[in-house]
Motif scaffolding. Structure first.
Motif, PDB file in Angstrom:
ATOM      1  N   TYR A  77      -5.985  -1.794   0.286  1.00 56.64           N
ATOM      2  CA  TYR A  77      -6.486  -1.873   1.569  1.00 56.64           C
ATOM      3  C   TYR A  77      -7.734  -2.538   1.797  1.00 56.64           C
ATOM      4  CZ  TYR A  77      -8.232  -0.196   6.253  1.00 56.64           C
ATOM      5  OH  TYR A  77      -8.446  -0.142   7.564  1.00 56.64           O
ATOM      6  N   ILE A  96       0.765  -1.155  -0.015  1.00 56.87           N
ATOM      7  CA  ILE A  96      -0.032   0.053  -0.070  1.00 56.87           C
ATOM      8  C   ILE A  96       0.897   1.165  -0.117  1.00 56.87           C
ATOM      9  CG2 ILE A  96      -1.535   1.504   1.612  1.00 56.87           C
ATOM     10  CD1 ILE A  96      -2.966  -1.363   2.182  1.00 56.87           C
ATOM     11  N   HIS A 145      -4.555   3.811   6.082  1.00 54.80           N
ATOM     12  CA  HIS A 145      -5.787   4.058   5.317  1.00 54.80           C
ATOM     13  C   HIS A 145      -6.460   5.585   5.583  1.00 54.80           C
ATOM     14  CE1 HIS A 145     -10.170   3.465   4.711  1.00 54.80           C
ATOM     15  NE2 HIS A 145      -9.661   3.254   3.416  1.00 54.80           N
TER      16      HIS A 145
END
Length: 407
Positions: free
Chosen positions: A210, A194, A233
């Motif tokens: 995610y 990510i 996130h």
């Protein structure tokens, strides 16, 4: 002597000459001793590792005979005996597994102190010692191999951390994506992917990654991502588009073209072996299949990448890039096509082709790989494929036959 157990068991003299070993029992004994280099190994332990399912009637005599054969191969002084059992007389760095542990530990410490370049160098050297599945010659290798594979995975995670810190996200992303596919519930790996997607300007893909991982955790383990990953996130959700660059009164200098591919940036210079490089480049110009052979540790990986990179810089006909597929971690031959598919950046591609019955979708990895490569001109390096050489050879045969632009 130099002992190698990170792959098929091998022995080399100090000047690099291979030492011929005998049968499976002899290699198993040497592996068991090498893993505990310069420590006495009890007779019962050695018997259990060499004959796990069918120990001989006279275990002590059988082991003595096997040790005698090993001494005839290595030299009598190489295996000592005493009240505690038998001992391989070797320094820690004489065994690749122990050298790997030392280098990986030093690399992680360098990373933790902020010396990312040194960490990358040490971790590359450590990971370069692997030639295939660990302790391949132990008859019952499952538990021991799992321990070493876990240490290797730790080192690979650390190497990805160093790469991101060094600004190499784009070059390691294909390898990282392939590793994440084989470890779908490994949160540290998924977090690294990510971060790499974010670093390469692919925030939407990072958010999708995610969400995919969050669902996998919930479905498989009934849990949520860690607080650290949830914070990442949130950062992605809050990320603002970059402000437009100010208009310059001068004509902008066009940025250098980014060459497709996944070869890592070199952290050290490559000195010597000019004849080998020239020969390889000549072979690559005239042949679509070039095979590089040599003992473990001879430098095949670095030589192949250096030759490919120089050939690409010199204008060789691979406009779609040079791609490295690392097969050392592959233990199942059936996984070779999927690994190569991920390495060339085609894992997520939806591919369609016209067949006898009209439009169809290819789901089988080799078919997807062929369709990805069929219209491209690229160079693929299959590294460390000796332990899955049959599957690698079949894949190469198909690619060469059906993808005319692939070398």
């Amino acid at each position: 002597m130099r002992y190698s157990v990170l792959g098929p068991t091998q022995v080399h003299t100090a000047d690099g000459r291979p030492v011929a070993l005998g049968g499976a029992r002899l290699r198993a004994l040497l592996t068991a001793l090498a893993l505990r280099a310069d420590r006495a190994v009890p007779v019962a332990t050695l018997v259990a590792e060499v004959w796990p399912d069918d120990p001989p009637a006279d275990e002590i005599a059988a082991l003595q005979a096997l040790v005698g054969r090993l001494r005839r191969v290595l030299g009598r002084e190489a295996v000592a005996s005493g009240p505690g059992g038998y001992r391989l007389v070797a320094a820690v760095d004489d065994v690749d597994a122990r050298r790997f542990e030392r280098l990986a530990g030093e690399g992680v410490r360098a990373l933790d102190t902020g010396d990312q370049a040194q960490a990358a160098r040490l971790l590359d050297e450590a990971l370069g010692l692997w030639r295939g599945p660990a302790v391949a010659d132990l008859p019952d290798r499952t538990a021991e191999a799992a321990r070493w594979e876990a240490r290797r995975l730790d080192a690979r995670r650390a190497r990805f951390r160093a790469a991101l810190a060094l600004g190499e996200a784009a070059s390691v992303l294909p390898e990282l994506a392939a590793l994440c596919a084989s470890h779908p519930l490994d949160e540290p790996l998924q977090a690294l992917r990510i971060r790499a997607l974010r670093a390469t300007g692919r925030a939407a893909e990072a958010l999708a990654s995610y969400e995919s991982f969050r669902r996998a955790l919930a479905d498989s383990l009934g849990t949520d991502p860690s607080a650290e990953l949830r914070a990442l996130h949130a950062e992605l959700l809050a990320q603002e588009p970059a402000a437009p660059a100010p208009v310059s009164v001068k004509a902008p200098v066009p940025p250098p073209a980014v060459r497709p591919g996944n070869l890592r940036a070199r952290l050290t210079s490559f000195v010597g072996r000019d004849q080998d490089i020239a020969r390889l480049q000549e072979d690559l110009r005239g042949s679509r299949l070039v095979t590089l052979l040599g003992p473990g540790g001879a430098g095949k990986t670095r030589l192949s990448q250096e030759a490919a990179e120089r050939a690409a810089d010199a204008g060789a006909a691979w406009p779609d890039g040079v791609w490295l597929a690392e097969l050392a971690p592959v233990t199942d031959p059936d996984a070779v096509p999927e690994t190569v598919l991920g390495a060339v950046g085609a894992r997520e591609t939806v591919l369609r082709g016209a067949g006898a019955e009209g439009l169809r979708t290819t789901d089988e990895p080799l078919g997807r790989l062929v369709e990805h490569c069929a219209s491209r001109r690229l160079l693929v390096i299959l590294d460390n494929c000796e332990h899955v050489v049959g599957a690698a050879a079949e894949l190469v045969d198909v690619l060469l036959a059906r993808c005319p632009g692939v070398t």
